[in-house]
Design a protein around this motif. Structure first.
Motif, PDB file in Angstrom:
ATOM      1  N   LEU A 182       0.622  -1.143   0.103  1.00 53.38           N
ATOM      2  CA  LEU A 182      -0.218  -0.284   0.090  1.00 53.38           C
ATOM      3  C   LEU A 182       1.072   1.084  -0.320  1.00 53.38           C
ATOM      4  CD1 LEU A 182      -2.905  -1.240   2.911  1.00 53.38           C
ATOM      5  CD2 LEU A 182      -3.257  -1.198   0.082  1.00 53.38           C
ATOM      6  N   ALA A 183       2.271   0.916   0.344  1.00 55.39           N
ATOM      7  CA  ALA A 183       2.500   2.031   0.603  1.00 55.39           C
ATOM      8  C   ALA A 183       4.249   2.569  -0.506  1.00 55.39           C
ATOM      9  CB  ALA A 183       4.073   1.736   1.684  1.00 55.39           C
ATOM     10  N   GLY A 184       3.468   1.753  -1.424  1.00 55.72           N
ATOM     11  CA  GLY A 184       4.140   2.013  -2.732  1.00 55.72           C
ATOM     12  C   GLY A 184       5.197   1.081  -3.358  1.00 55.72           C
ATOM     13  N   ASN A 185       5.107  -0.891  -2.433  1.00 58.05           N
ATOM     14  CA  ASN A 185       5.953  -1.910  -2.609  1.00 58.05           C
ATOM     15  C   ASN A 185       7.104  -1.077  -1.728  1.00 58.05           C
ATOM     16  OD1 ASN A 185       4.188  -3.328  -3.740  1.00 58.05           O
ATOM     17  ND2 ASN A 185       4.751  -1.821  -5.682  1.00 58.05           N
ATOM     18  N   GLN A 186       7.777  -0.297  -0.740  1.00 61.83           N
ATOM     19  CA  GLN A 186       8.734  -0.447   0.543  1.00 61.83           C
ATOM     20  C   GLN A 186       9.048  -1.380   0.763  1.00 61.83           C
ATOM     21  OE1 GLN A 186       9.138   4.052   1.151  1.00 61.83           O
ATOM     22  NE2 GLN A 186       6.667   4.488   0.770  1.00 61.83           N
ATOM     23  N   GLU A 187      10.390  -2.009   0.744  1.00 65.93           N
ATOM     24  CA  GLU A 187      10.446  -2.626   1.298  1.00 65.93           C
ATOM     25  C   GLU A 187      10.949  -2.478   3.027  1.00 65.93           C
ATOM     26  OE1 GLU A 187      14.130  -6.378   0.759  1.00 65.93           O
ATOM     27  OE2 GLU A 187      14.948  -4.188  -0.105  1.00 65.93           O
ATOM     28  N   GLN A 188      11.239  -1.364   3.351  1.00 62.34           N
ATOM     29  CA  GLN A 188      11.136  -1.051   4.678  1.00 62.34           C
ATOM     30  C   GLN A 188      10.729  -1.486   5.283  1.00 62.34           C
ATOM     31  OE1 GLN A 188      12.282   0.631   1.985  1.00 62.34           O
ATOM     32  NE2 GLN A 188      12.006   2.876   2.767  1.00 62.34           N
ATOM     33  N   VAL A 189       9.934  -1.555   4.619  1.00 64.80           N
ATOM     34  CA  VAL A 189       8.108  -1.656   5.757  1.00 64.80           C
ATOM     35  C   VAL A 189       7.878  -2.751   6.209  1.00 64.80           C
ATOM     36  CG1 VAL A 189       5.510  -0.892   5.080  1.00 64.80           C
ATOM     37  CG2 VAL A 189       7.233   0.500   4.610  1.00 64.80           C
ATOM     38  N   ALA A 190       8.387  -3.622   5.325  1.00 70.16           N
ATOM     39  CA  ALA A 190       8.377  -5.394   5.346  1.00 70.16           C
ATOM     40  C   ALA A 190       8.964  -6.150   6.507  1.00 70.16           C
ATOM     41  CB  ALA A 190       7.338  -5.940   4.064  1.00 70.16           C
ATOM     42  N   LYS A 191      10.582  -5.308   5.768  1.00 68.54           N
ATOM     43  CA  LYS A 191      11.239  -6.170   6.650  1.00 68.54           C
ATOM     44  C   LYS A 191      12.387  -4.507   7.225  1.00 68.54           C
ATOM     45  CE  LYS A 191      12.336  -8.493   2.797  1.00 68.54           C
ATOM     46  NZ  LYS A 191      13.064  -9.133   1.463  1.00 68.54           N
ATOM     47  N   ASN A 192      11.797  -5.025   9.224  1.00 67.90           N
ATOM     48  CA  ASN A 192      12.658  -4.113   9.534  1.00 67.90           C
ATOM     49  C   ASN A 192      12.992  -4.832  11.278  1.00 67.90           C
ATOM     50  OD1 ASN A 192       9.910  -3.625  11.530  1.00 67.90           O
ATOM     51  ND2 ASN A 192       9.834  -2.864   8.663  1.00 67.90           N
ATOM     52  N   GLY A 193      12.983  -4.323  12.108  1.00 75.57           N
ATOM     53  CA  GLY A 193      12.811  -4.558  13.314  1.00 75.57           C
ATOM     54  C   GLY A 193      11.554  -4.386  13.766  1.00 75.57           C
ATOM     55  N   HIS A 194      11.075  -3.591  13.656  1.00 71.85           N
ATOM     56  CA  HIS A 194       9.658  -3.036  14.203  1.00 71.85           C
ATOM     57  C   HIS A 194       9.115  -2.342  13.719  1.00 71.85           C
ATOM     58  CE1 HIS A 194       6.878  -3.361  17.893  1.00 71.85           C
ATOM     59  NE2 HIS A 194       6.536  -2.366  17.605  1.00 71.85           N
ATOM     60  N   PHE A 195       8.008  -2.310  13.427  1.00 70.20           N
ATOM     61  CA  PHE A 195       7.236  -0.679  12.911  1.00 70.20           C
ATOM     62  C   PHE A 195       5.862  -0.175  12.899  1.00 70.20           C
ATOM     63  CE2 PHE A 195       4.337   1.067   8.463  1.00 70.20           C
ATOM     64  CZ  PHE A 195       4.947   1.304   8.192  1.00 70.20           C
ATOM     65  N   PHE A 196       6.417   1.065  13.550  1.00 71.35           N
ATOM     66  CA  PHE A 196       5.269   1.829  14.253  1.00 71.35           C
ATOM     67  C   PHE A 196       4.535   2.384  13.317  1.00 71.35           C
ATOM     68  CE2 PHE A 196       9.209   1.285  16.633  1.00 71.35           C
ATOM     69  CZ  PHE A 196       8.423   1.286  18.101  1.00 71.35           C
ATOM     70  N   ILE A 197       2.887   2.683  13.606  1.00 75.75           N
ATOM     71  CA  ILE A 197       2.257   4.305  12.564  1.00 75.75           C
ATOM     72  C   ILE A 197       2.082   5.337  13.479  1.00 75.75           C
ATOM     73  CG2 ILE A 197       0.310   4.192  11.283  1.00 75.75           C
ATOM     74  CD1 ILE A 197       0.922   1.010  10.236  1.00 75.75           C
ATOM     75  N   PHE A 198       2.039   6.429  13.739  1.00 79.85           N
ATOM     76  CA  PHE A 198       1.699   7.261  13.832  1.00 79.85           C
ATOM     77  C   PHE A 198       0.732   7.168  13.248  1.00 79.85           C
ATOM     78  CE2 PHE A 198       5.960   6.717  15.563  1.00 79.85           C
ATOM     79  CZ  PHE A 198       6.768   7.009  16.654  1.00 79.85           C
ATOM     80  N   CYS A 199      -0.626   8.354  15.314  1.00 79.47           N
ATOM     81  CA  CYS A 199      -2.061   8.103  14.392  1.00 79.47           C
ATOM     82  C   CYS A 199      -1.979   9.207  14.964  1.00 79.47           C
ATOM     83  CB  CYS A 199      -3.094   7.797  14.819  1.00 79.47           C
ATOM     84  SG  CYS A 199      -2.830   5.612  13.247  1.00 79.47           S
ATOM     85  N   ALA A 200      -2.683  10.066  14.138  1.00 79.72           N
ATOM     86  CA  ALA A 200      -3.759  11.869  14.884  1.00 79.72           C
ATOM     87  C   ALA A 200      -5.067  11.082  15.795  1.00 79.72           C
ATOM     88  CB  ALA A 200      -4.554  12.517  13.645  1.00 79.72           C
ATOM     89  N   ASP A 201      -5.373  11.167  16.836  1.00 74.36           N
ATOM     90  CA  ASP A 201      -6.357  10.106  17.112  1.00 74.36           C
ATOM     91  C   ASP A 201      -6.771  11.410  18.218  1.00 74.36           C
ATOM     92  OD1 ASP A 201      -7.859   9.264  19.286  1.00 74.36           O
ATOM     93  OD2 ASP A 201      -5.969   7.207  19.327  1.00 74.36           O
ATOM     94  N   LEU A 202      -8.587  11.993  17.478  1.00 71.16           N
ATOM     95  CA  LEU A 202      -9.041  12.450  18.221  1.00 71.16           C
ATOM     96  C   LEU A 202     -10.651  11.126  19.144  1.00 71.16           C
ATOM     97  CD1 LEU A 202      -9.159  15.372  16.904  1.00 71.16           C
ATOM     98  CD2 LEU A 202      -8.291  14.920  19.261  1.00 71.16           C
ATOM     99  N   TYR A 203     -10.360  10.219  19.259  1.00 69.88           N
ATOM    100  CA  TYR A 203     -11.866   8.930  19.159  1.00 69.88           C
ATOM    101  C   TYR A 203     -11.584   9.098  20.823  1.00 69.88           C
ATOM    102  CZ  TYR A 203     -13.698   4.550  20.399  1.00 69.88           C
ATOM    103  OH  TYR A 203     -14.575   3.713  20.431  1.00 69.88           O
TER     104      TYR A 203
END
Length: 249
Positions: A63-84
């Motif tokens: 979804l990110a444009g076939n960026q290998e570092q998204v699939a292969k890393n030590g950990h993948f964090f996603i930061f979200c705007a959150d007003l829920y």
């Protein structure tokens, strides 16, 4: 110069990592450092999703444009705007918080809070000898990303942060000149001076690419920016944000 400043000034985006996961302690330290960042009026309008599932990481990579570092890393964090959580707070405390939550101001607060937290996390990771790479590409197809991450309304995934043990250390990219970025007392838009500064910076960047690629590449920064900005990308964002009940007025 102390070690903190050295870590900040030695930042570079790294995209190749060992197949070695971060420890629970490392993850907790990075997130704790993110939480220590400044937050507007103590609102803490963000959340962090750690993705460990290999199938989800692979899908996010696509979804990110076939960026290998998204699939292969030590950990993948996603930061979200959150007003829920703040909508829930309004229900709990029986206060009408919705007009405020759905304002552009609070949307900006959520974006800024998330960015400040992420940069703390990045510096913490780099200080531990880890490499990092921000991933804005998750905004390419946010509807699919939201489904994959099961985020509720008023929560928007903003960017990813790939963290891991680097296998290849690249050089640091020269930034814009100090004089071009820093203004004293007021903005100083001297067009001729600006263009001269950009011309000098173009020369620096062109030389950087030429040396790094053995002469295969020597494009200028202004050339890069003009080509990138000429292409309209992610133009659905306003509609998407409003659909998720943020930034409505």
């Amino acid at each position: 110069m102390n070690k903190v400043i050295e870590t900040i000034l030695n930042h570079r985006s790294l995209r190749q990592f060992e197949d070695k996961p971060l420890t629970d302690e490392q993850i907790k330290t990075i997130v704790s450092c993110a939480q220590a960042a400044s937050t507007s009026s103590f609102i803490q309008a963000y959340s962090i999703i750690g993705v460990t599932d290999k199938d989800k990481k692979k899908k996010l990579s696509e979804l990110a444009g076939n960026q290998e570092q998204v699939a292969k890393n030590g950990h993948f964090f996603i930061f979200c705007a959150d007003l829920y959580r703040h909508a829930l707070i309004g229900e709990q405390e029986q206060k009408n918080v919705i007009p405020s939550i759905e304002s552009t101001e609070k949307f900006m607060v959520a974006l800024i809070d998330a960015a400040l937290a992420a940069q703390n996390a990045a510096i913490a990771a780099e200080s531990m000898g880890l490499g990092i790479c921000y991933i804005g590409g998750i905004r390419n197809q946010l509807e699919e990303v939201k489904k994959l991450l099961n985020t509720p309304e008023r929560v928007i995934p903003l960017f990813g942060l790939a963290v891991g043990y680097p296998t290849n250390i690249t050089g640091t990219k020269p930034r814009l000149p100090f004089e071009h970025i820093y203004h004293v007392n007021e903005y100083q838009p001297n067009k001729e001076e600006y263009l001269n500064q950009l011309k000098k910076y173009d020369s620096v960047i062109s030389s950087y690419y030429e040396e790094r690629t053995g002469g295969k590449r020597k494009d200028r920064w202004t050339e890069q920016m003009a080509i990138m900005l000429e292409k309209q990308s992610r133009m659905y964002m306003k509609e998407f944000v409003q659909k998720n009940k943020l930034d409505l007025r």
